[in-house]
Design a protein around this motif. Structure first.
Motif, short mmCIF file in Angstrom:
data_model
loop_
_atom_site.label_atom_id
_atom_site.label_comp_id
_atom_site.label_asym_id
_atom_site.label_seq_id
_atom_site.Cartn_x
_atom_site.Cartn_y
_atom_site.Cartn_z
N VAL A 90 0.84 -1.21 0.00
CA VAL A 90 0.00 0.00 0.00
C VAL A 90 0.87 1.25 0.00
CG1 VAL A 90 -1.69 1.32 1.34
CG2 VAL A 90 -1.94 -1.16 1.12
N TYR A 91 1.96 1.23 0.77
CA TYR A 91 2.82 2.40 0.85
C TYR A 91 3.50 2.72 -0.49
CZ TYR A 91 2.45 2.10 5.96
OH TYR A 91 1.99 2.06 7.26
N THR A 92 3.78 1.69 -1.30
CA THR A 92 4.45 1.95 -2.58
C THR A 92 3.57 2.72 -3.55
OG1 THR A 92 3.72 -0.15 -3.55
CG2 THR A 92 5.83 -0.15 -2.37
N LEU A 93 2.25 2.63 -3.38
CA LEU A 93 1.35 3.26 -4.34
C LEU A 93 1.47 4.78 -4.35
CD1 LEU A 93 -1.89 1.11 -3.84
CD2 LEU A 93 -0.13 0.89 -5.60
N VAL A 94 1.73 5.37 -3.19
CA VAL A 94 1.83 6.83 -3.14
C VAL A 94 3.06 7.33 -3.90
CG1 VAL A 94 3.21 7.06 -1.03
CG2 VAL A 94 1.51 8.79 -1.57
N ILE A 95 4.02 6.44 -4.14
CA ILE A 95 5.22 6.80 -4.90
C ILE A 95 5.07 6.42 -6.36
CG2 ILE A 95 7.71 6.43 -5.10
CD1 ILE A 95 7.68 5.69 -2.09
N LEU A 96 4.58 5.21 -6.61
CA LEU A 96 4.56 4.68 -7.98
C LEU A 96 3.48 5.32 -8.84
CD1 LEU A 96 5.21 0.89 -7.31
CD2 LEU A 96 6.82 2.63 -8.09
N VAL A 97 2.29 5.55 -8.29
CA VAL A 97 1.19 6.10 -9.10
C VAL A 97 1.55 7.48 -9.66
CG1 VAL A 97 -1.19 6.94 -9.06
CG2 VAL A 97 -0.62 4.73 -8.03
N PRO A 98 2.01 8.44 -8.84
CA PRO A 98 2.39 9.74 -9.44
C PRO A 98 3.55 9.62 -10.43
CG PRO A 98 2.13 9.93 -7.06
CD PRO A 98 2.11 8.47 -7.37
#
Length: 229
Positions: A90-98
């Protein structure tokens, strides 16, 4: 250095075993996050109104402490690696999506128009045109997500020795052996540096058309005659 690699028996792993466990718990969430982020980012690019709420949700989830995640998940997944890896995913999404959204949006409209004229549909255009051009931005996001994940795995020591190398920090307090904490910190730092360097190599291999740092600097440097004028 006496006892630096003398791992307590309660961890049930050797030093190399802890490294393997740490990499598994750190890298699988990054891979899972990438699998989720790729289609989610394409939806955000296709429907621009969707991007702000998705970014808001991922940011809020990132702000939730990992311990709170553990408390919620432990009734369903127990004191297992999965309990650690779900929050890290879940934490990786805030980095990977943008990173993916910005990379895909940076593709010139002329390139997209040319791909459309060649008969590329949305999915084929995304996979064969937009993603390859967005590789530098995606790799940049993966570098941050990977290093962050390698660091955060150690929090798993709070739920029954699921922190891999982070368990050494816990045992350093239990057995009054500070060298174990030094071992954990140095090993995690080396793993993060090696993983980051490997991703840089992958970026170079996937984008041979891009100049390397040295060549780019030489290309940007003016000729002596031009500088004199």
């Amino acid at each position: 250095m006496n006892g630096f690699f003398d791992i307590p028996s309660d961890l049930q792993h050797s030093w190399f075993g802890l490294i393997g466990l740490h990499l598994r718990e750190a890298l699988l969430p990054v891979l899972a996050g990438l699998v989720i982020a790729l289609p989610l980012s394409q939806l955000c690019v296709r429907f621009r109104w969707l991007y702000p709420p998705v970014l808001w949700v991922t940011t809020v989830l990132y702000a939730i402490p990992s311990l709170a995640f553990f408390v919620v998940l432990i009734d369903y997944t127990g004191q297992t690696e999965l309990t650690v890896m779900i929050p890290l995913t879940v934490y990786t999404l805030v980095i990977l999506v943008p990173a993916i959204v910005d990379g895909v949006r940076s593709v010139p409209q002329e390139t997209l128009a040319a791909a459309t004229a060649m008969g590329f549909g949305p999915v084929r255009r995304y996979a064969l045109v937009q993603l390859p051009i967005a590789v530098p931005a995606i790799i940049a996001g993966l570098r941050v997500a990977t290093v962050s994940s390698i660091s955060l795995v150690s929090v798993g020591a709070l739920i029954g020795n699921q922190g891999a190398l982070g368990n050494l920090i816990n045992d350093a307090n239990i057995y009054n052996r500070p060298e174990l904490a030094v071992n954990a910190v140095l090993t995690m730092a080396v793993l993060a540096i090696l993983a980051d360097g490997l991703l840089v190599v992958v970026r170079l291999l996937l984008t041979p058309w891009m100049p390397s740092g040295a060549r780019a600097r030489r290309a940007q440097r003016p000729e002596p005659e031009v500088a004199a004028r």
